[in-house]
Design a protein around this motif. Sequence first.
Motif, mmCIF file in Angstrom:
data_model
loop_
_atom_site.group_PDB
_atom_site.id
_atom_site.type_symbol
_atom_site.label_atom_id
_atom_site.label_comp_id
_atom_site.label_asym_id
_atom_site.label_seq_id
_atom_site.Cartn_x
_atom_site.Cartn_y
_atom_site.Cartn_z
ATOM 1 N N VAL A 118 0.858 -1.182 0.000
ATOM 2 C CA VAL A 118 0.000 0.000 0.000
ATOM 3 C C VAL A 118 0.893 1.231 0.000
ATOM 4 N N GLY A 119 0.535 2.208 -0.819
ATOM 5 C CA GLY A 119 1.317 3.438 -0.893
ATOM 6 C C GLY A 119 2.158 3.501 -2.155
ATOM 7 N N ASP A 181 2.214 10.804 11.836
ATOM 8 C CA ASP A 181 2.539 9.418 11.531
ATOM 9 C C ASP A 181 3.161 8.677 12.707
ATOM 10 N N LYS A 182 3.522 9.421 13.756
ATOM 11 C CA LYS A 182 4.143 8.749 14.903
ATOM 12 C C LYS A 182 3.111 8.135 15.839
ATOM 13 N N LYS A 183 1.851 8.466 15.653
ATOM 14 C CA LYS A 183 0.816 7.920 16.536
ATOM 15 C C LYS A 183 0.719 6.398 16.419
ATOM 16 N N ILE A 184 0.292 5.788 17.517
ATOM 17 C CA ILE A 184 0.097 4.340 17.514
ATOM 18 C C ILE A 184 -1.137 4.005 16.682
ATOM 19 N N GLN A 185 -1.005 2.985 15.829
ATOM 20 C CA GLN A 185 -2.054 2.628 14.879
ATOM 21 C C GLN A 185 -2.821 1.400 15.371
ATOM 22 N N VAL A 212 -6.886 5.210 14.500
ATOM 23 C CA VAL A 212 -7.649 3.992 14.258
ATOM 24 C C VAL A 212 -7.753 3.716 12.759
ATOM 25 N N MET A 213 -7.481 2.481 12.372
ATOM 26 C CA MET A 213 -7.682 2.046 10.991
ATOM 27 C C MET A 213 -8.894 1.127 10.995
ATOM 28 N N LEU A 228 -1.742 -6.195 6.405
ATOM 29 C CA LEU A 228 -1.106 -4.981 6.922
ATOM 30 C C LEU A 228 -0.450 -5.245 8.272
ATOM 31 N N ARG A 233 2.420 -2.588 9.800
ATOM 32 C CA ARG A 233 1.824 -1.257 9.777
ATOM 33 C C ARG A 233 0.821 -1.031 10.897
ATOM 34 N N ASP A 235 -0.260 -1.622 15.136
ATOM 35 C CA ASP A 235 0.356 -1.840 16.446
ATOM 36 C C ASP A 235 -0.504 -2.656 17.403
#
Lengths: 421, 421
Positions: A118-119, A181-185, A212-213, A228, A233, A235
Motif C-alpha cells: 500500500v502506498g 505518523d508517529k501515533k500508535i495505529q 484507528v484504521m 497490513l 503497519r 500496532d
Amino acid sequence: MKTVLLIGTLDTKGREYQYVQEKLRAEGVTPFVMDVSCKTFESEFASQVSCREVAKAAGTDFVAVSQMERVPAQKVMTEGAIRLSEKLYQEGRFQGVMALGGSNGTAIACAVMQRFPVGVPKLMVSTMASGDVRGYVGWKDIVMFHPVGDISLNRMTRQIFANAARAMAGMLKEASAEKEDKKIQIALTVFGVVQPCAERAKSLLEEKGYEVMVFHTSGTGGMALEELVKEGRIDAVLDISTTEVTDEVVGGVLTAGPTRLEAAGARGLPQVIMPGAIDLVNFKTPDTVPEKWKDRVFYRHTPHITLMRTNIEESECLGRVFAEKINRAKGPALVLIPLKGFSAYDSPTGPKAICLDGRPAPRSWFWPEADQAFYESLKNHLDLSRVGFREVPLHINDPDLAEMAVEELDRLMHEKGKLRA
Amino acid sequence: MKTVLLIGTLDTKGREYQYVQEKLRAEGVTPFVMDVSCKTFESEFASQVSCREVAKAAGTDFVAVSQMERVPAQKVMTEGAIRLSEKLYQEGRFQGVMALGGSNGTAIACAVMQRFPVGVPKLMVSTMASGDVRGYVGWKDIVMFHPVGDISLNRMTRQIFANAARAMAGMLKEASAEKEDKKIQIALTVFGVVQPCAERAKSLLEEKGYEVMVFHTSGTGGMALEELVKEGRIDAVLDISTTEVTDEVVGGVLTAGPTRLEAAGARGLPQVIMPGAIDLVNFKTPDTVPEKWKDRVFYRHTPHITLMRTNIEESECLGRVFAEKINRAKGPALVLIPLKGFSAYDSPTGPKAICLDGRPAPRSWFWPEADQAFYESLKNHLDLSRVGFREVPLHINDPDLAEMAVEELDRLMHEKGKLRA
C-alpha cells in the motif's frame, strides 16, 4: 528521477504504450516497460523486459506460451511478470506500476500490482473499470481508470491516457513525512450489525491519542487487516466483527481466507477480540444459498444480502476454531464475550426470521443456546493460562462493552510496553 | 492556478477533507468545497458551498432533508449538487472534481462527476471501489481509488489520500495540444461475435488516415458513443454491433437506452450501419432470463453470459425500430445487410443451441428466416429515397464486407465534404 514499471501487451498495444511513455517522460518520469504479450508478433516497440524473458521467468519459453489457449497463457505470463517485477522492486528499480489493458491485460497487470505494498502508486487504465473490479483491485490501493473507449489512440483516449500518465507522475512525487505518523495505529473491524460498538470504540481510542484504521469485514477488509499486520503497519487490534471466520468455516461468501484472526497473534500484537457477528453466515441473493440449507433460519438484510443463522453445531465448531487460532498468539490477547448477543440481530428484539423461501422460520434469530455453544466451546478449547477470557453480561452494542474493550486493549498495550522496556 | 471541486459529507468526513485540501494546496491547487451532508451537525469545517445551499438548490430546505430517510435525502442532495456544480462549471470556477466517500458519499459525488465531459479530471476515493462500480462510473472517465481502509485518517490512509490529491493535481496540469488531434475521428462499434469485421475495418480506416474510436457495445459503450456524438467529438460512425438495440427492444441486459442509433443521425454525421449481433439478446447467468423464455433457443457464451436467439416476430419488430431510427438521420446513411449472417454464431457452422435448462434447443441458432424477417421489415420501413440500403451476399465477418463498409463510409464523408464546400 522516479521510474514507473509499465506492464503491457505490446503485440496489440505498442503504440498506446509508446504514447504513455512520451507523456511520462514529459513529466520527468522514466518508463520501464515489461512486455507480457501472449502471442508472437513482429516487435516494433522496445521494452526493457521482453515477453521472452517473462515466459522464461515462469519456467517455460515464449514459443510454448504463444501456442497456448488464452487462459493458461495468461497464467504463465502473470507468474513470470510477478517474479521479475518483485525482483526489480527489491532492487529499487521502480517506484510505481502502471498499465493499460482489456480483460487480458488487466488480469495480468493487476495480479502484479496486488503484490506491492500500500502506498506504492498503482494505476490501471482498463476497459473493465466500469464493472465488477473486485478481482482486479482486491484489497489493495489500485487506481482503476476507465478509458471510455477501447485501448487505442484517438483524440479522446489521448486526453485520457495523458491524464493517467500525469496522475501517475503526480503520485510519484516525494511525500513529506508527517508528525501525525508517529501515533500508535490500532486496527478495528466493523460490520453493520456491530456498528454502534465500533463507532463508540473508535471515538474512545482516538480520545486516548491512538489512530484507528477501520476495516469493514466483507472479505477484502479482513484480508487487508491480516496483510497490513504482517507488513508491520499496525500496532494493536480490536477485533469487533469476526463474521469472516464464520463464513470461512460454515461456507458463506464473505470469507477472508483460512488465516483470518491469525496475523496479530503471530506478530505478537496486543489484541482484544469480541467475536461480533459470529451469529450470521453471509450470502448474496437467496439463490446463492446452497439448497441443503433451505429450511434453516434466515434474514434478508437487503435484496442482495441474505443472512443465515449459525446453528448450535456450527457454533460449537466455530468456538473451537477461534480457540485454536487465538491459542497461537505470541502477544497478549483477551476474548470478551457479550453474553446478551453478538450482533444487532442477536437479541430478543431482533428481526423476524424466515426460511429461504420466505415462510416463517422454525425458530427466531435470537438463539441463546447457539451463542452458548459457541462461547462454551471457545472457553473449553482456549489455553486460559495464556489468553484472557471474560464473559460480560452485556450486548455487544452496549456502550459499556465498547468502553471495557478499549480500556482492556489500552491496558494490554501498556503491559506489553513494560515487558519490552 | 487550477481549482478542484471537492464534494463531501462534512458531517462525518470533515477532518479527511481538511487533510486533502492541505495536500492539494501543497501542489498549487485551490480546493473548492461543496458540503453534501444529509444530516444536521455542528459544523467545524468550512465549505464554499454549504449543505443548506445544496438543499435549497434542489428546491427544499436542509432541515427537511435531515429528517428524511437515507435514500430520499441522498436523492435531494445529489440533485442540488448537480445543479450547483453545473452552474459553477459553466462559470469556469473549477477544472476537476474529487471526492472521498462510503456508499452514500460515492453515490452523490459520482452522480455529479458523470455530468462533466470526458477529459475533465474526476477522482473518487471510495470504500466501494473494489466491487461492482458500474453504477458509479457509468461510461465516463471517473477514476476510482480504493482506500483499503475506511475513510478516516491514519498513517496508511494519509498516504493514500495524499497520493489521490497528487494524482488529481497531476491531472490538472495543462495539456499540450497535439498535432494528431486534427485527424478525423471515426467511431466504430464492436462485440465479440463481430470482432473480425471490426478489426479489419479499423485497420482499413487507419490506413486511410482516419483515427478510430472503438466502443464495445456492452451498454455503457453505446451510451458513450451516443453522448460523445452529441458533444461533437466524433465525425462519422461505422456501426458494426447494434446488439444494444436488440436488448433494449426485446429485453436483454445490455441496453444502451432507448436512443441508441439516433445521435449520429440527429447531428447529420455520415454513418454506415451493418446491424451486427442483432441475432442475440444478452443475459447474465441463466437465472437472469425471464421464465417465459425458458424453451427458446439459447447459447451459453460463458458461465456468466447467456445468449438468446431473436425469433422471427422479434426480428420483424427490430427491423421496424431500426428503420424508424435511421429514417430520422439528417446526414448521409447507408445500411449494409450481410445476407449470410449477422454474427459469428449466425452461420451454418455456428454453435449447438440449447434450451435454458441445457436440453437440446427446438432448432439451431442459425436461422435465416429470422434474419430475413429483420431485413425485409427494415427495408419495407426504410425511407429509401433518403437512406442507402444494400443487401450483400456475404457473412458479416467476411473481410470483403469490412472493406466495402469502409469504402462506403469514406465515400459518404467525401460527398458530405463536397456538399459543405
